[in-house]
Design an enzyme around this catalytic site. Structure first.
Site, short mmCIF file in Angstrom:
data_model
loop_
_atom_site.label_atom_id
_atom_site.label_comp_id
_atom_site.label_asym_id
_atom_site.label_seq_id
_atom_site.Cartn_x
_atom_site.Cartn_y
_atom_site.Cartn_z
N GLY A 165 0.82 -1.21 0.00
CA GLY A 165 0.00 0.00 0.00
C GLY A 165 0.85 1.26 0.00
CG ASP A 166 3.21 2.38 3.42
OD1 ASP A 166 2.44 3.32 3.66
OD2 ASP A 166 3.52 1.54 4.27
#
Length: 393
Positions: A165-166
């Site tokens: 996600g990051d």
């Protein structure tokens, strides 16, 4: 250092960990001057993250210059504005509202430098009812839909084992920054790039939303397969396993011939994408019975001979031994001040004229204070010493 495509552009990096700094890494890889601001005496928390010995910072901060600056103090904020006045990009991944409280919001900085492109990465974006919430990558993966479909169907949602996600939010932030740069070429004006982790994950969710709105179907966890995409799975061999993907009609025909069962290529039970999808489990069992009689190398050699996509499931040792990785310099060795045999993934993507390069690993905390505060901002040694003693830099 080879001249990268972003050579001559300067980016000021604020924030920490992954969601912002990975965007900075991508831009530094391709030649941008990235000046990373870190809290005096503490630094980015990523300096202490890793599996055992903390090594991740050496990757995500490669090619960056480190300066220390206390952004919580007014004097530190004033120095940050001096840096922004000389920058093309400001990159940050604080919780929305933080920079505004420090008088470093978009309105103030745009008035100072109208060409500035402000790259903002956060869990939920700069607007909306959730914008002020703390948001880590894992939460974005959950809300964006990825976690629900990851894992085995009889177990709770899983994760990929990486901070997807990051990294996705940072990648979209980089993409947005380059779009904004093209707009600036036409207008001379910068803008805000607002990259939310949950939206970056959502953008990767294929047709899951219309599948629900049109048909009421909700995708579930399916382990190592994608439903109705067959054959494409990890199959057992006599000495391990291999991943084989023969799910296109023409590839399946070649695969059937490879397995010594050419008649299956035209068999109506298997000769179309839809038919194979309906018999996915049956087909996987049939293929597994065939592969289990061969070694992994034998399966892979046959797949190569017949043009069937296949590969081993690699860990770091296999990557380092693979001749294709070596030929393309996908992994490079770099000098490190504390560790021998330091290797990391190379710059991606590869550009033919401006390939980018890794010149150094993540810097020491404040390693470039003298260069940036002295040469760039014109502070003499007495000024720098005073600011250092008072904890501003």
């Amino acid at each position: 250092m080879a001249q990268g495509a972003l050579d001559g552009l300067r980016l000021i990096e604020m924030g920490q960990l992954i969601a912002g700094p990975f965007c900075g890494q991508l831009m530094a890889d391709h030649g941008a001057e990235v000046i990373k601001i870190e809290p005096p005496g503490i630094g980015d928390a990523m300096r202490n993250w890793g599996q055992g010995i903390p090594l991740w910072f050496s990757v995500v901060a490669r090619n960056k210059k480190s300066i220390t600056l206390n952004l919580r103090e007014k004097e530190g904020q004033a120095i940050a504005r001096q840096l922004v006045a000389k920058a093309d990009f400001l990159l940050e991944n604080f919780r929305p509202g933080t920079l505004e409280r420090w008088n470093l919001g978009w309105d103030e900085l745009h008035a100072l430098n109208e060409a500035l492109i402000m790259i903002r990465v956060s869990g939920y974006g700069q607007t909306g009812p959730y914008s002020s919430r703390a948001g880590y990558g894992g939460i974005g993966e959950a809300m964006g839909g990825m976690r629900y479909v990851a894992g085995e169907p009889d177990r709770p949602p899983s994760r990929a084992g990486l901070s997807i996600g990051d990294s996705l939010a940072a990648t979209y932030a980089c993409l947005g920054a380059l779009m904004a740069l093209e707009h600036r070429h036409k207008t001379g004006k910068g803008q805000v790039v607002d990259s939310a982790i949950y939206e970056a994950v959502l953008a990767m969710m294929e047709s899951t939303v219309p599948e629900y709105t049109v048909t009421g179907h909700i995708r579930e966890r399916t382990g190592s397969i994608l439903p109705k995409i067959a054959p494409s799975n990890v199959y057992p061999t006599s000495d391990g396993s291999v991943l084989v993907a023969g799910n296109q009609d023409s590839v399946w025909k070649r695969m059937a011939t490879m397995m010594g069962m050419p008649e299956l290529g035209d068999d109506p039970r298997y000769n179309s994408h839809v038919a194979r999808g309906e018999r996915q489990a049956e087909l996987d069992q049939l293929i597994g019975e065939w592969t289990s009689q061969l070694t992994s190398k034998q399966v892979l050699d046959l797949c190569e001979e017949h043009g069937v996509p296949a590969g081993n499931i690699y860990r770091a040792p296999e990557m380092l031994e693979d001749p294709h990785f070596a030929a393309r310099e996908a992994i490079v060795a770099l000098p490190h001040p504390r560790h021998e045999n330091f290797r990391m993934q190379n710059v991606a993507p590869k550009l033919s004229e401006t390939p980018g390069e890794i010149e150094w690993v993540g810097p020491e905390l404040g390693q470039h204070n003298e260069e940036i505060y002295g040469a760039l901002l014109g502070m003499d040694s007495a000024q720098r010493s005073d600011l250092e003693q008072r904890g501003i830099i």
